[in-house]
Design a protein around this motif. Structure first.
Motif, short mmCIF file in Angstrom:
data_model
loop_
_atom_site.label_atom_id
_atom_site.label_comp_id
_atom_site.label_asym_id
_atom_site.label_seq_id
_atom_site.Cartn_x
_atom_site.Cartn_y
_atom_site.Cartn_z
N ALA A 1 6.51 9.50 -1.57
CA ALA A 1 5.84 8.33 -1.88
C ALA A 1 5.22 8.12 -3.28
N GLN A 2 4.48 8.98 -3.64
CA GLN A 2 3.81 9.08 -4.84
C GLN A 2 4.84 9.10 -5.93
N GLU A 3 5.79 9.84 -5.98
CA GLU A 3 7.06 9.95 -6.82
C GLU A 3 7.65 8.62 -7.01
N VAL A 4 8.17 7.93 -5.78
CA VAL A 4 8.46 6.79 -5.62
C VAL A 4 7.77 5.49 -6.65
N ALA A 5 6.61 5.59 -6.21
CA ALA A 5 5.68 4.59 -6.87
C ALA A 5 5.60 4.87 -8.43
N ARG A 6 5.52 6.16 -8.72
CA ARG A 6 5.53 6.32 -10.35
C ARG A 6 7.12 5.89 -11.05
N ARG A 7 8.20 6.15 -10.46
CA ARG A 7 9.38 5.67 -10.82
C ARG A 7 9.38 4.20 -11.00
N LEU A 8 8.75 3.41 -10.03
CA LEU A 8 8.53 2.12 -10.03
C LEU A 8 7.82 1.65 -11.39
N GLY A 9 6.82 2.34 -11.63
CA GLY A 9 5.87 2.06 -12.53
C GLY A 9 4.67 1.25 -11.99
N VAL A 10 4.31 1.73 -10.70
CA VAL A 10 3.31 1.10 -10.14
C VAL A 10 2.21 1.92 -9.15
N LYS A 11 1.24 1.78 -8.62
CA LYS A 11 0.26 2.56 -8.11
C LYS A 11 0.70 2.45 -6.65
N ALA A 12 0.51 3.78 -6.00
CA ALA A 12 0.83 3.79 -4.35
C ALA A 12 -0.40 3.50 -3.69
N VAL A 13 -0.27 2.79 -2.99
CA VAL A 13 -1.46 2.52 -1.82
C VAL A 13 -0.82 2.96 -0.55
N LEU A 14 -1.48 4.15 -0.11
CA LEU A 14 -0.84 4.75 1.20
C LEU A 14 -1.62 4.22 2.37
N VAL A 15 -1.09 3.77 3.32
CA VAL A 15 -1.36 3.30 4.73
C VAL A 15 -1.22 3.93 5.71
N SER A 16 -2.06 4.35 6.57
CA SER A 16 -1.79 5.31 7.86
C SER A 16 -1.80 4.20 8.78
N ASN A 17 -0.68 4.23 9.52
CA ASN A 17 -0.14 3.25 10.83
C ASN A 17 0.13 3.98 11.85
N PRO A 18 -0.29 3.78 13.12
CA PRO A 18 0.25 4.32 14.38
C PRO A 18 1.71 4.20 14.49
N TRP A 19 2.46 5.17 14.99
CA TRP A 19 3.94 5.15 14.96
C TRP A 19 4.49 4.11 15.74
N ASP A 20 4.11 3.75 16.88
CA ASP A 20 4.67 2.85 17.77
C ASP A 20 4.43 1.41 17.52
N SER A 21 3.69 1.01 16.42
CA SER A 21 3.70 -0.24 15.87
C SER A 21 4.20 -0.35 14.29
N MET A 22 4.84 0.57 13.90
CA MET A 22 5.19 0.78 12.68
C MET A 22 6.28 -0.44 12.03
N ILE A 23 7.22 -0.33 12.89
CA ILE A 23 8.07 -1.47 12.48
C ILE A 23 7.67 -2.90 12.55
N PRO A 24 6.92 -3.35 13.48
CA PRO A 24 6.33 -4.62 13.78
C PRO A 24 5.28 -4.81 12.52
N ALA A 25 4.61 -3.91 12.28
CA ALA A 25 3.54 -3.93 11.11
C ALA A 25 4.34 -4.37 9.66
N LEU A 26 5.66 -3.53 9.69
CA LEU A 26 6.42 -3.60 8.44
C LEU A 26 6.97 -4.87 8.35
#
Length: 263
Positions: free
Chosen positions: A73-98
């Motif tokens: 994730a950090q490498e993806v952000a770096r290559r996009l030229g932006v800062k990575a903001v990591l969010v911990s989210n419960p698995w069962d609500s992952m897709i609805p939250a997205l």
């Protein structure tokens, strides 16, 4: 009067047509599918991870997210030229939250399935894995078919849950794998099924007297999860994944966590 009415009606129709041509808007007033532009404008990308799935992603002793997915994730952000903001989210609500736009993307070992593709889209696969069954060393279960009628713990809304159900297990659902393994070592379960790497890591870290049953229950491809309307964003993410895998950075991260290239 009729002429004025018709002119007014025509203007009203023109306004509606122009509004329609302007593109669909979400609740915040921005056009759908503009996630990539929004990320670039803000200079940051919000990335969701479960945080309870070692060695892919977990909360370390310093209360920080760590793991293979975190480094990716950090490498993806770096290559996009932006800062990575990591969010911990419960698995069962992952897709609805997205889909509810709580974050921009999920990078959390999510298997690409037809059922999930009805709600979200996926990047190209970024690694291959599969679910395995873990049992006590003295267990009578010697192969996956032996779990029929046995109490098997799995995390809710996972492909592991689907696989053990097919094999006739008495399925017990958990919020995460840590809780399932705790119940297994305390004698409340006959086994736990989860990703092969996750199970091995938990057993090693916790020094549990458990073993993996030979043979994966399934093989699956994991993708980065994106909203359906974000086509430009998905194309950019695919480009980043391809670049990482070509220039050796992906292999470096993979070997750090698994000792091998897991693509």
């Amino acid at each position: 009067m009729m002429k004025k009415f018709m002119v007014g009606l025509g203007i009203a129709c023109l306004v509606l047509i122009m509004a329609a041509c302007g593109g669909s808007k979400d609740a915040s007033g921005s056009a759908q599918g503009d996630t990539l532009k929004s990320i670039k404008d803000k200079g940051e990308i919000k990335i969701a991870l479960e945080g309870a799935y070692p060695p892919y992603n977990y909360i370390n002793k310093s209360n920080e997210l760590e793991g293979f997915d975190v480094d990716i994730a950090q490498e993806v952000a770096r290559r996009l030229g932006v800062k990575a903001v990591l969010v911990s989210n419960p698995w069962d609500s992952m897709i609805p939250a997205l889909t509810g736009k709580k974050f921009d993307i999920i990078i959390s070992d999510m298997a690409i399935t037809e059922e999930r593709k009805k709600k979200v889209s996926f990047s190209d696969p970024y690694f291959t894995t599969g679910n395995q069954l873990f049992v006590p060393k003295d267990s009578s279960i010697k192969d996956p078919k032996g779990m029929k009628g046995k109490k098997i713990g799995v995390t809710i809304s996972t492909t592991a849950a689907e696989e053990v159900t097919k094999l006739g297990a008495d399925v017990k659902l958990y919020k995460n794998d840590f809780l399932a393994f705790e119940d297994l070592v305390n004698g409340r379960l006959d086994g736990v099924s989860t990703d092969q790497g996750v199970g091995a890591k938990i057993i090693l870290d916790q020094n549990y007297s458990l073993v993996a049953i030979d043979g994966l229950l399934n093989t699956e491809l994991a993708g980065m999860t994106i909203r359906k309307e974000d086509n430009d964003f998905r194309k950019e993410i695919n480009k980043v994944i391809a670049e990482m895998q070509k220039d050796g950075k992906y292999e470096e991260i993979s070997k750090k966590w698994f000792g091998k290239d897991i693509r």
